[in-house]
Design an enzyme around this catalytic site. Structure first.
Site, PDB file in Angstrom:
ATOM      1  CG  HIS A 104      -4.291  -3.837   2.932  1.00 47.25           C
ATOM      2  ND1 HIS A 104      -3.237  -3.371   3.681  1.00 47.25           N
ATOM      3  CD2 HIS A 104      -4.856  -2.735   2.366  1.00 47.25           C
ATOM      4  CE1 HIS A 104      -3.166  -2.062   3.605  1.00 47.25           C
ATOM      5  NE2 HIS A 104      -4.146  -1.644   2.803  1.00 47.25           N
ATOM      6  CD  GLU A 134      -2.273  -6.366   5.385  1.00 46.82           C
ATOM      7  OE1 GLU A 134      -1.851  -6.685   4.259  1.00 46.82           O
ATOM      8  OE2 GLU A 134      -2.770  -5.251   5.628  1.00 46.82           O
ATOM      9  CB  CYS A 150      -1.022  -0.043   1.141  1.00 47.96           C
ATOM     10  SG  CYS A 150      -2.537   0.808   0.659  1.00 47.96           S
TER      11      CYS A 150
HETATM   12  N1  LIG Z   1      -3.355   1.721   3.375  1.00 46.36           N
HETATM   13  C1  LIG Z   1      -2.417   2.542   2.950  1.00 46.36           C
HETATM   14  O1  LIG Z   1      -1.211   2.318   3.073  1.00 46.36           O
HETATM   15  C2  LIG Z   1      -2.891   3.821   2.328  1.00 46.36           C
HETATM   16  C3  LIG Z   1      -1.862   4.463   1.455  1.00 46.36           C
HETATM   17  C4  LIG Z   1      -2.125   5.954   1.219  1.00 46.36           C
HETATM   18  N2  LIG Z   1      -2.260   6.602   2.454  1.00 46.36           N
HETATM   19  C5  LIG Z   1      -3.376   6.147   0.373  1.00 46.36           C
HETATM   20  O2  LIG Z   1      -4.391   6.586   0.854  1.00 46.36           O
HETATM   21  O3  LIG Z   1      -3.357   5.832  -0.796  1.00 46.36           O
END
Ligand SMILES: NC(=O)CC[C@H](N)C(=O)O
Length: 430
Positions: free
Chosen positions: A402, A404, A318
Site C-alpha cells: 500500500h 497510499e 494489492c
Molecule cells: N488489500 C487487498 O487488496 C487484499 C487483497 C486480497 N484480498 C488478499 O487478501 O490477498
C-alpha cells in the site's frame, strides 16, 4: 506507567467428535483463558485499569478446536470469518474501514487499542466491512484532539462485533504455526461450543466473491486531495491533469486522495463496469484497486483487466496487482498467514533501495508462473514473495502492498509519481 502482570492458563478440555477441516488430525476443544489484567497501582487515573466488574460474555471459537473466552465491547451476535493478525501499532480506524478486510476478524497484536478514539477524517471508506475486531486490552481512557467518540461506541453504532481481554499473543503464535484459521465470534450463551466449532468448520473464505458487496454501485467523480496540512510529498508534481478511471474492488479513500494530490481527475467505477465503456471515456490511465478475498473468485474482474491491457497504462494495488498477475497469465496462491502490518521491508529491485511498507494481503502472485517480459520489480524481504510487477510492453505497473498507506509509512508514495510518468510517456508517444 503501572506494571502489568498476565498469566495464561489452559483450562478444561472437552472431547469432541469433530475433526479439523484440514491437516487430517483430530483435536479436542480446548478452553483457553487469560486472567484479567491486574495493575500494581490499580488507579483509574493511570488509564489502563480493566473494568473489574466486566464478565466474560463472549467466545472466539477457532476451527482448530480452541475456545477463547472474552469480553464484548461492540455489537452482540454470532459471526463467522477468517481470523488474521495485524502488527500495526497505529491506524486501527483505517484498518476498521479498509474494505479489504471483508470476511475477516482482525486481531491487533498491539496490546492496547482505543487510546485515541475515532474521528471523522481517518476513514478509508464509508462503512466498516471487516467482521469483527479482536484485541487484548481496550483503553478505558480516550484522549486525542480529533476524537469524536470512543472506539466502543463507534463499533456498537456500526453493529460491529469487538472483543477484548483474551490472550492475543497466544492466538497470534497459533496463527503463525497453523496459518490463518476460520473462527466464530459469539455473545450468544445459548449456543454450545460444539455448535460454534461446527459453524467455523463449515465455512470458507476461499472462492467467495467478496468484492461485489464492497464495490460502489454506480460511477462517481472523486475530487478530495490529501489535506495540505498533512501532505508530505508535494515537490514532484508536474501540474498537468491526467484522467484516471479507478476500478473499485473495495477502494481505500487514501488511494483516491493521493491520485488527486498528484493531479489526477478521477472517475471511480464499479467492479463490473465494462472495459468497453471505460475505454470510451478515453482515460489517460486506469487504476485497479485493493479489495477483499480470493482473486480467483472474481474471474469477471480478470476478464475486464485483460480487455484493458495494452490499450491504456494501468496500475494495480494489492487485489489490483493480483488481478493483473492473473490477467498476464500468472497464478495467485494463498499464503500461510499473509502480511498484515505497517513495517514490511520491501526491496525495489530497480534501485536496490529498501522501502518500509504497509501491507494487508493473504494471497500473492507466484512469480514463476508469469510469462517472459513480466518483471518482478519489488520483493518482500521477510519471505521473498513477489511485491511488485511491471510489464513495460503494455504499460503495466503494480504493487502488492500500500503506497497510499495512512497513517504511513510513506516510503512508497513515489509509486504514484511513477504512474503519472507512465501516463505521460504513453501520451507523448501516441
Ligand atoms: N488489500 C487487498 O487488496 C487484499 C487483497 C486480497 N484480498 C488478499 O487478501 O490477498
Amino acid at each position: 506507567m503501572a506494571a502489568t502482570t498476565m498469566t495464561t492458563t489452559l483450562g478444561f478440555v472437552l472431547p469432541t467428535s469433530l475433526s479439523p477441516r484440514r491437516g487430517g488430525f483430530r483435536v479436542s476443544v480446548i478452553r483457553c483463558s487469560a486472567s484479567p489484567l491486574t495493575t500494581s497501582t490499580g488507579s483509574a487515573a493511570s488509564g489502563i485499569v480493566e473494568k473489574p466488574w466486566s464478565t466474560y460474555d463472549a467466545r472466539l471459537v477457532l476451527e482448530d478446536g480452541s475456545i477463547w473466552p472474552a469480553k464484548s465491547f461492540g455489537a452482540p451476535g454470532t459471526r463467522v470469518a477468517e481470523l488474521v493478525f495485524n502488527t500495526s501499532l497505529t491506524g486501527y480506524q483505517e484498518i476498521l474501514t479498509d474494505p479489504s478486510y471483508a470476511g475477516q476478524f482482525v486481531l491487533m497484536t498491539n496490546p492496547q487499542i482505543g487510546n485515541t478514539g475515532v474521528n471523522l477524517d481517518d476513514e478509508e471508506s464509508e462503512q466498516c466491512f471487516l467482521t469483527g475486531l479482536v484485541i487484548r486490552s481496550l483503553s478505558i481512557s480516550t484522549s486525542n484532539w480529533r476524537c469524536t467518540k470512543t472506539l466502543a461506541d463507534y463499533l456498537t453504532e456500526r453493529n460491529l462485533m469487538g472483543i477484548y481481554d483474551l490472550d492475543t499473543r497466544a492466538i497470534t503464535r497459533r496463527l503463525r504455526e497453523e496459518g490463518s484459521l476460520n473462527g466464530v465470534l459469539s455473545t450468544e450463551q445459548s449456543k454450545t461450543d460444539e455448535e460454534l466449532l461446527h459453524m467455523s468448520r463449515s465455512w470458507d473464505i476461499v472462492g467467495i466473491d467478496l468484492i461485489s458487496d464492497v464495490s460502489c454501485k454506480s460511477p462517481y467523480e472523486w475530487v478530495d486531495k490529501t489535506d495540505p496540512e498533512w501532505d508530505f510529498n508535494t515537490n514532484t508534481r508536474d501540474g498537468k491533469p491526467y484522467r484516471v478511471i479507478a476500478y473499485d474492488f473495495g477502494i481505500k479513500h487514501n488511494i483516491l486522495r493521493r491520485l488527486s494530490s498528484y493531479g489526477c481527475q478521477i472517475t471511480v467505477v464499479p467492479s463490473t463496469f465494462p472495459a468497453s465503456e471505460a475505454l470510451k471515456m478515453n482515460p489517460d490511465g486506469i487504476l485497479f484497486s485493493n479489495g477483499p478475498g480470493d482473486p480467483s473468485a472474481v474471474p469477471y474482474a480478470v476478464e475486464t483487466v485483460k480487455e484493458l491491457l495494452g490499450k491504456v497504462p494501468v496500475y494495480g494495488i494489492c487485489m489490483g496487482h493480483q488481478l493483473l498477475g492473473q490477467a498476464l497469465g500468472g497464478k495467485t496462491f494463498k499464503m500461510k498467514f499473509g502480511h498484515h502490518g505497517g513495517n514490511h521491508p520491501v526491496r525495489n529491485n530497480r534501485t536496490g533501495q529498501v522501502e518500509i511498507s504497509a501491507q494487508n494481503h493473504n494471497y500473492a502472485v507466484d512469480p514463476t508462473s508469469l510469462p517472459g517480459g513480466v518483471e518482478v520489480t519489488h520483493v518482500n524481504l521477510n519471505d521473498g514473495s513477489c511485491a511488485g510487477l511491471s510489464f513495460p510492453a503494455m504499460n503495466v505497473m503494480s504493487l502488492q502492498y500500500h503506497p497510499e498507506a495512512s497513517p504511513g509509512p510513506h516510503d512508497s508514495d513515489n509509486a504514484f509519481r511513477e504512474f503519472i510518468e507512465l501516463m505521460k510517456r504513453s501520451k507523448q508517444s501516441s
